[in-house]
Write a protein that holds these residues in place. Sequence first.
Motif, PDB file in Angstrom:
ATOM      1  N   LYS A 192       1.357   6.277 -11.219  1.00 21.28           N
ATOM      2  CA  LYS A 192      -0.087   6.059 -11.369  1.00 21.28           C
ATOM      3  C   LYS A 192      -0.813   6.015 -10.026  1.00 21.28           C
ATOM      4  O   LYS A 192      -2.047   5.978  -9.988  1.00 21.28           O
ATOM      5  N   TYR A 193      -0.046   6.023  -8.941  1.00 21.82           N
ATOM      6  CA  TYR A 193      -0.641   5.840  -7.619  1.00 21.82           C
ATOM      7  C   TYR A 193      -0.704   7.151  -6.831  1.00 21.82           C
ATOM      8  O   TYR A 193       0.298   7.858  -6.734  1.00 21.82           O
ATOM      9  N   PRO A 194      -1.852   7.466  -6.230  1.00 19.97           N
ATOM     10  CA  PRO A 194      -1.915   8.596  -5.298  1.00 19.97           C
ATOM     11  C   PRO A 194      -1.254   8.186  -3.983  1.00 19.97           C
ATOM     12  O   PRO A 194      -1.048   6.988  -3.736  1.00 19.97           O
ATOM     13  N   PRO A 195      -0.915   9.140  -3.113  1.00 18.44           N
ATOM     14  CA  PRO A 195      -0.183   8.817  -1.884  1.00 18.44           C
ATOM     15  C   PRO A 195      -0.806   7.710  -1.040  1.00 18.44           C
ATOM     16  O   PRO A 195      -0.094   6.825  -0.558  1.00 18.44           O
ATOM     17  N   GLU A 196      -2.131   7.759  -0.838  1.00 20.09           N
ATOM     18  CA  GLU A 196      -2.754   6.762   0.044  1.00 20.09           C
ATOM     19  C   GLU A 196      -2.666   5.352  -0.530  1.00 20.09           C
ATOM     20  O   GLU A 196      -2.571   4.367   0.207  1.00 20.09           O
ATOM     21  N   LYS A 197      -2.654   5.228  -1.863  1.00 17.79           N
ATOM     22  CA  LYS A 197      -2.548   3.909  -2.486  1.00 17.79           C
ATOM     23  C   LYS A 197      -1.121   3.383  -2.470  1.00 17.79           C
ATOM     24  O   LYS A 197      -0.891   2.178  -2.503  1.00 17.79           O
ATOM     25  N   VAL A 198      -0.155   4.298  -2.430  1.00 16.55           N
ATOM     26  CA  VAL A 198       1.245   3.885  -2.291  1.00 16.55           C
ATOM     27  C   VAL A 198       1.404   3.087  -1.004  1.00 16.55           C
ATOM     28  O   VAL A 198       2.108   2.079  -0.945  1.00 16.55           O
ATOM     29  N   VAL A 199       0.680   3.533   0.036  1.00 14.69           N
ATOM     30  CA  VAL A 199       0.727   2.837   1.324  1.00 14.69           C
ATOM     31  C   VAL A 199      -0.163   1.596   1.311  1.00 14.69           C
ATOM     32  O   VAL A 199       0.296   0.482   1.560  1.00 14.69           O
ATOM     33  N   SER A 200      -1.448   1.771   1.005  1.00 15.30           N
ATOM     34  CA  SER A 200      -2.422   0.687   1.181  1.00 15.30           C
ATOM     35  C   SER A 200      -2.284  -0.438   0.160  1.00 15.30           C
ATOM     36  O   SER A 200      -2.530  -1.601   0.489  1.00 15.30           O
ATOM     37  N   GLU A 201      -1.887  -0.118  -1.079  1.00 20.54           N
ATOM     38  CA  GLU A 201      -1.814  -1.151  -2.114  1.00 20.54           C
ATOM     39  C   GLU A 201      -0.396  -1.658  -2.364  1.00 20.54           C
ATOM     40  O   GLU A 201      -0.202  -2.842  -2.664  1.00 20.54           O
ATOM     41  N   LYS A 204      17.505  15.262  -0.185  1.00 19.31           N
ATOM     42  CA  LYS A 204      17.245  13.924   0.354  1.00 19.31           C
ATOM     43  C   LYS A 204      15.760  13.728   0.698  1.00 19.31           C
ATOM     44  O   LYS A 204      15.140  12.751   0.280  1.00 19.31           O
ATOM     45  N   SER A 205      15.202  14.654   1.471  1.00 16.57           N
ATOM     46  CA  SER A 205      13.792  14.538   1.866  1.00 16.57           C
ATOM     47  C   SER A 205      12.876  14.630   0.645  1.00 16.57           C
ATOM     48  O   SER A 205      11.856  13.933   0.565  1.00 16.57           O
ATOM     49  N   THR A 206      13.235  15.474  -0.292  1.00 15.03           N
ATOM     50  CA  THR A 206      12.439  15.597  -1.519  1.00 15.03           C
ATOM     51  C   THR A 206      12.383  14.272  -2.270  1.00 15.03           C
ATOM     52  O   THR A 206      11.340  13.910  -2.832  1.00 15.03           O
ATOM     53  N   THR A 207      13.474  13.540  -2.267  1.00 13.18           N
ATOM     54  CA  THR A 207      13.508  12.237  -2.930  1.00 13.18           C
ATOM     55  C   THR A 207      12.467  11.294  -2.330  1.00 13.18           C
ATOM     56  O   THR A 207      11.709  10.641  -3.056  1.00 13.18           O
ATOM     57  N   LEU A 208      12.416  11.226  -1.015  1.00 15.11           N
ATOM     58  CA  LEU A 208      11.438  10.349  -0.364  1.00 15.11           C
ATOM     59  C   LEU A 208      10.014  10.832  -0.602  1.00 15.11           C
ATOM     60  O   LEU A 208       9.103  10.030  -0.821  1.00 15.11           O
ATOM     61  N   LYS A 209       9.811  12.133  -0.569  1.00 14.65           N
ATOM     62  CA  LYS A 209       8.471  12.673  -0.817  1.00 14.65           C
ATOM     63  C   LYS A 209       7.999  12.362  -2.237  1.00 14.65           C
ATOM     64  O   LYS A 209       6.817  12.122  -2.473  1.00 14.65           O
ATOM     65  N   ALA A 210       8.940  12.359  -3.183  1.00 14.32           N
ATOM     66  CA  ALA A 210       8.583  12.008  -4.563  1.00 14.32           C
ATOM     67  C   ALA A 210       8.150  10.549  -4.647  1.00 14.32           C
ATOM     68  O   ALA A 210       7.170  10.216  -5.325  1.00 14.32           O
ATOM     69  N   LEU A 211       8.861   9.675  -3.941  1.00 12.10           N
ATOM     70  CA  LEU A 211       8.504   8.250  -3.937  1.00 12.10           C
ATOM     71  C   LEU A 211       7.139   8.031  -3.294  1.00 12.10           C
ATOM     72  O   LEU A 211       6.370   7.163  -3.725  1.00 12.10           O
ATOM     73  N   SER A 212       6.834   8.809  -2.264  1.00  9.42           N
ATOM     74  CA  SER A 212       5.540   8.699  -1.584  1.00  9.42           C
ATOM     75  C   SER A 212       4.430   9.419  -2.328  1.00  9.42           C
ATOM     76  O   SER A 212       3.283   9.398  -1.885  1.00  9.42           O
ATOM     77  N   ARG A 213       4.773  10.107  -3.425  1.00  6.95           N
ATOM     78  CA  ARG A 213       3.843  10.851  -4.267  1.00  6.95           C
ATOM     79  C   ARG A 213       3.290  12.085  -3.544  1.00  6.95           C
ATOM     80  O   ARG A 213       2.178  12.541  -3.819  1.00  6.95           O
TER      81      ARG A 213
END
Length: 237
Positions: free
Chosen positions: A69-78, A41-50
Amino acid sequence: MLLSVESLKVSYGGIRALHGIDFEVDEGEIVCIIGANGAGKSTTLKALSRLVPVEDGAKMTYRGEDLLKYPPEKVVSELGITHVPEGRRLFGNLTVKENLRLAAFAQKDPKKIEQDMEFVFSLFPRLAERRNQKAETLSGGEQQMCAVGRALMSGRKMMLLDEPSMGLAPLLMKTMFEKLKEINREGTTILLVEQNARMALQFSKRGYLLQNGEIIMHGKSEDLIANPEVKKTYLGG
């Protein structure tokens, strides 16, 4: 479709944690992923967050954009996808207010930051009372409130929640889920992973059952609650 995931595989040191799972989330939904400890379960969310690499062949799209195509910080900010991790992961030596401000790193409008902070404080009055208190001195429930508030400060489009009920007393757990419902009504889509299957299914619209890295069942939450196998294995009979 807001989020679509196909053939998601993740391995740790040669041991596969996810075996090619598929799932989707519509805009405005509350969807849960339930399963035993170690199901992935946690791995699934971590994959989505990159936060963890995924294997070739996986497809993850958000509003039609390729998440890979998105690094973790861009998943949040963009993209506005925020992640409330298991264990809260607050900056213990910083105050509640400082933790919230840090989460707004991508925002450029000071007025909007203050508005978001007041929204968090209106949602969690206890945090407002403790805004100048160090996070490490908060109770477990207050820390969970701060972790959710931090996610709201960094974006309200989609929230990934990892075990929000962990360590909470039953009454506080009920209150937390009521607040999450309110956040959803304000327009935030929620994907929740939770070991407390009954609470998760009562809270969500649809659910996926994850077992040993594979989705073995999915459907409306009410149907999963009524399913004999789910009842026996995950709901205590």
